[in-house]
Write a protein that holds these residues in place. Structure first.
Motif, PDB file in Angstrom:
ATOM      1  N   MET A   1       0.846  -1.175   0.000  1.00  0.00           N
ATOM      2  CA  MET A   1       0.000   0.000   0.000  1.00  0.00           C
ATOM      3  C   MET A   1       0.890   1.236   0.000  1.00  0.00           C
ATOM      4  SD  MET A   1      -2.923  -1.050   2.715  1.00  0.00           S
ATOM      5  CE  MET A   1      -3.987  -2.412   2.340  1.00  0.00           C
ATOM      6  N   GLU A   2       0.495   2.188  -0.771  1.00  0.00           N
ATOM      7  CA  GLU A   2       1.278   3.412  -0.884  1.00  0.00           C
ATOM      8  C   GLU A   2       0.801   4.459   0.123  1.00  0.00           C
ATOM      9  OE1 GLU A   2       1.460   4.871  -4.902  1.00  0.00           O
ATOM     10  OE2 GLU A   2       1.562   2.850  -5.696  1.00  0.00           O
ATOM     11  N   ARG A   3       1.740   5.240   0.585  1.00  0.00           N
ATOM     12  CA  ARG A   3       1.468   6.380   1.462  1.00  0.00           C
ATOM     13  C   ARG A   3       0.667   6.010   2.709  1.00  0.00           C
ATOM     14  NH1 ARG A   3       0.131   9.205  -3.765  1.00  0.00           N
ATOM     15  NH2 ARG A   3       2.104  10.110  -4.400  1.00  0.00           N
ATOM     16  N   VAL A   4       1.059   4.948   3.355  1.00  0.00           N
ATOM     17  CA  VAL A   4       0.432   4.539   4.604  1.00  0.00           C
ATOM     18  C   VAL A   4       1.378   4.933   5.728  1.00  0.00           C
ATOM     19  CG1 VAL A   4      -0.461   2.586   5.921  1.00  0.00           C
ATOM     20  CG2 VAL A   4      -0.756   2.645   3.454  1.00  0.00           C
ATOM     21  N   THR A   9      -2.092   1.214  10.506  1.00  0.00           N
ATOM     22  CA  THR A   9      -2.982   1.674   9.436  1.00  0.00           C
ATOM     23  C   THR A   9      -2.964   0.698   8.274  1.00  0.00           C
ATOM     24  OG1 THR A   9      -2.567   3.969  10.074  1.00  0.00           O
ATOM     25  CG2 THR A   9      -3.519   3.601   7.892  1.00  0.00           C
ATOM     26  N   ALA A  10      -1.787   0.207   7.917  1.00  0.00           N
ATOM     27  CA  ALA A  10      -1.677  -0.760   6.816  1.00  0.00           C
ATOM     28  C   ALA A  10      -2.479  -2.021   7.128  1.00  0.00           C
ATOM     29  CB  ALA A  10      -0.214  -1.104   6.555  1.00  0.00           C
ATOM     30  N   GLU A  11      -2.355  -2.529   8.344  1.00  0.00           N
ATOM     31  CA  GLU A  11      -3.079  -3.748   8.714  1.00  0.00           C
ATOM     32  C   GLU A  11      -4.585  -3.497   8.714  1.00  0.00           C
ATOM     33  OE1 GLU A  11      -2.963  -7.765  11.038  1.00  0.00           O
ATOM     34  OE2 GLU A  11      -1.196  -6.558  10.650  1.00  0.00           O
ATOM     35  N   ALA A  12      -5.003  -2.340   9.196  1.00  0.00           N
ATOM     36  CA  ALA A  12      -6.436  -2.014   9.212  1.00  0.00           C
ATOM     37  C   ALA A  12      -6.985  -1.902   7.784  1.00  0.00           C
ATOM     38  CB  ALA A  12      -6.670  -0.719   9.990  1.00  0.00           C
ATOM     39  N   LEU A  32     -11.478 -12.881  11.115  1.00  0.00           N
ATOM     40  CA  LEU A  32     -10.447 -11.954  10.664  1.00  0.00           C
ATOM     41  C   LEU A  32      -9.226 -12.175  11.548  1.00  0.00           C
ATOM     42  CD1 LEU A  32      -9.494  -9.506   8.981  1.00  0.00           C
ATOM     43  CD2 LEU A  32     -10.502  -8.052  10.764  1.00  0.00           C
ATOM     44  N   GLU A  33      -8.160 -12.707  10.968  1.00  0.00           N
ATOM     45  CA  GLU A  33      -6.934 -12.950  11.717  1.00  0.00           C
ATOM     46  C   GLU A  33      -5.978 -11.787  11.490  1.00  0.00           C
ATOM     47  OE1 GLU A  33      -5.298 -16.755  10.662  1.00  0.00           O
ATOM     48  OE2 GLU A  33      -6.796 -17.812  11.871  1.00  0.00           O
ATOM     49  N   VAL A  34      -5.546 -11.183  12.582  1.00  0.00           N
ATOM     50  CA  VAL A  34      -4.604 -10.068  12.514  1.00  0.00           C
ATOM     51  C   VAL A  34      -3.368 -10.425  13.330  1.00  0.00           C
ATOM     52  CG1 VAL A  34      -6.417  -8.354  12.169  1.00  0.00           C
ATOM     53  CG2 VAL A  34      -5.659  -8.865  14.481  1.00  0.00           C
ATOM     54  N   ASN A  35      -2.206  -9.938  12.915  1.00  0.00           N
ATOM     55  CA  ASN A  35      -1.011 -10.167  13.726  1.00  0.00           C
ATOM     56  C   ASN A  35      -0.592  -8.903  14.454  1.00  0.00           C
ATOM     57  OD1 ASN A  35       0.312  -8.687  11.782  1.00  0.00           O
ATOM     58  ND2 ASN A  35       1.463 -10.389  10.947  1.00  0.00           N
ATOM     59  N   CYS A  36      -1.450  -7.930  14.427  1.00  0.00           N
ATOM     60  CA  CYS A  36      -1.234  -6.679  15.157  1.00  0.00           C
ATOM     61  C   CYS A  36      -2.217  -6.676  16.334  1.00  0.00           C
ATOM     62  CB  CYS A  36      -1.485  -5.496  14.227  1.00  0.00           C
ATOM     63  SG  CYS A  36      -1.361  -3.897  15.026  1.00  0.00           S
ATOM     64  N   ALA A  37      -1.702  -6.980  17.518  1.00  0.00           N
ATOM     65  CA  ALA A  37      -2.558  -7.060  18.713  1.00  0.00           C
ATOM     66  C   ALA A  37      -3.291  -5.742  18.952  1.00  0.00           C
ATOM     67  CB  ALA A  37      -1.730  -7.442  19.929  1.00  0.00           C
ATOM     68  N   GLU A  38      -2.653  -4.637  18.646  1.00  0.00           N
ATOM     69  CA  GLU A  38      -3.273  -3.328  18.842  1.00  0.00           C
ATOM     70  C   GLU A  38      -4.542  -3.182  18.009  1.00  0.00           C
ATOM     71  OE1 GLU A  38      -2.144   1.436  18.621  1.00  0.00           O
ATOM     72  OE2 GLU A  38      -0.709  -0.040  17.907  1.00  0.00           O
ATOM     73  N   LEU A  39      -4.530  -3.693  16.781  1.00  0.00           N
ATOM     74  CA  LEU A  39      -5.719  -3.607  15.931  1.00  0.00           C
ATOM     75  C   LEU A  39      -6.862  -4.417  16.533  1.00  0.00           C
ATOM     76  CD1 LEU A  39      -7.181  -2.627  13.425  1.00  0.00           C
ATOM     77  CD2 LEU A  39      -6.170  -4.560  12.165  1.00  0.00           C
ATOM     78  N   LYS A  40      -6.578  -5.599  17.029  1.00  0.00           N
ATOM     79  CA  LYS A  40      -7.611  -6.423  17.663  1.00  0.00           C
ATOM     80  C   LYS A  40      -8.240  -5.673  18.831  1.00  0.00           C
ATOM     81  CE  LYS A  40      -8.285 -10.830  20.151  1.00  0.00           C
ATOM     82  NZ  LYS A  40      -9.673 -10.895  20.005  1.00  0.00           N
ATOM     83  N   VAL A  41      -7.404  -5.085  19.677  1.00  0.00           N
ATOM     84  CA  VAL A  41      -7.901  -4.343  20.838  1.00  0.00           C
ATOM     85  C   VAL A  41      -8.773  -3.169  20.391  1.00  0.00           C
ATOM     86  CG1 VAL A  41      -7.197  -2.865  22.780  1.00  0.00           C
ATOM     87  CG2 VAL A  41      -6.017  -5.031  22.356  1.00  0.00           C
ATOM     88  N   ILE A  42      -8.308  -2.435  19.408  1.00  0.00           N
ATOM     89  CA  ILE A  42      -9.056  -1.269  18.933  1.00  0.00           C
ATOM     90  C   ILE A  42     -10.413  -1.685  18.366  1.00  0.00           C
ATOM     91  CG2 ILE A  42      -9.110   0.532  17.147  1.00  0.00           C
ATOM     92  CD1 ILE A  42      -6.062   0.824  17.578  1.00  0.00           C
ATOM     93  N   LEU A  43     -10.433  -2.764  17.581  1.00  0.00           N
ATOM     94  CA  LEU A  43     -11.687  -3.204  16.971  1.00  0.00           C
ATOM     95  C   LEU A  43     -12.687  -3.720  17.999  1.00  0.00           C
ATOM     96  CD1 LEU A  43     -10.368  -5.004  13.774  1.00  0.00           C
ATOM     97  CD2 LEU A  43     -11.624  -2.829  13.896  1.00  0.00           C
ATOM     98  N   GLU A  44     -12.198  -4.267  19.102  1.00  0.00           N
ATOM     99  CA  GLU A  44     -13.096  -4.838  20.109  1.00  0.00           C
ATOM    100  C   GLU A  44     -13.458  -3.874  21.233  1.00  0.00           C
ATOM    101  OE1 GLU A  44     -11.027  -8.423  21.209  1.00  0.00           O
ATOM    102  OE2 GLU A  44     -12.020  -9.544  19.603  1.00  0.00           O
TER     103      GLU A  44
END
Length: 120
Positions: A1-4, A9-12, A32-44
């Motif tokens: 992805m460009e300009r991320v 942000t890229a993972e989201a 939805l499997e994510v390897n960014c724990a922060e994204l999981k926390v934010i989404l939940e």
């Protein structure tokens, strides 16, 4: 992805694209499997919508409502060789690759390794 601006942000953005694809092909149950724990926390977390990726999180949450069953799982990077390998195949000229009917042998092998539980 460009300009991320960062990995979060890229993972989201990748998660959002994945859910759009899942909806397009008719999936009704999605993990939805994510390897960014922060994204999981934010989404939940309802407070997640105050984060710098709030707009993307809102889009993901709205897309998630389209599925009969949806959950987010964190997967450690070491157990996600499929995502790592597939992401290294894309380029700015070819952003997407799809294997619906004929999954390459190398990809099946990686999935088998990632999905085999490790004994502790």
């Amino acid at each position: 992805m460009e300009r991320v601006p960062d990995a979060l942000t890229a993972e989201a953005l990748a998660a959002k694209e994945a859910l759009e694809l899942a909806m397009e092909v008719g999936c009704d149950r999605v993990i939805l499997e994510v390897n960014c724990a922060e994204l999981k926390v934010i989404l939940e977390d309802s407070e997640g919508f105050k984060s710098c990726i709030a707009g993307i999180c809102f889009d993901i949450t709205e897309l998630a409502r389209s599925f009969v069953d949806f959950k987010v799982e964190w997967v450690p990077r070491e157990a996600n060789s499929v995502a790592h390998c597939c992401s290294s195949l894309v380029s700015s000229a070819e952003r997407s690759m799809f294997w619906f009917d004929d999954i390459p042998d190398w990809l099946e092998g990686l999935v088998s390794i990632d999905c085999t539980p490790m004994n502790n």
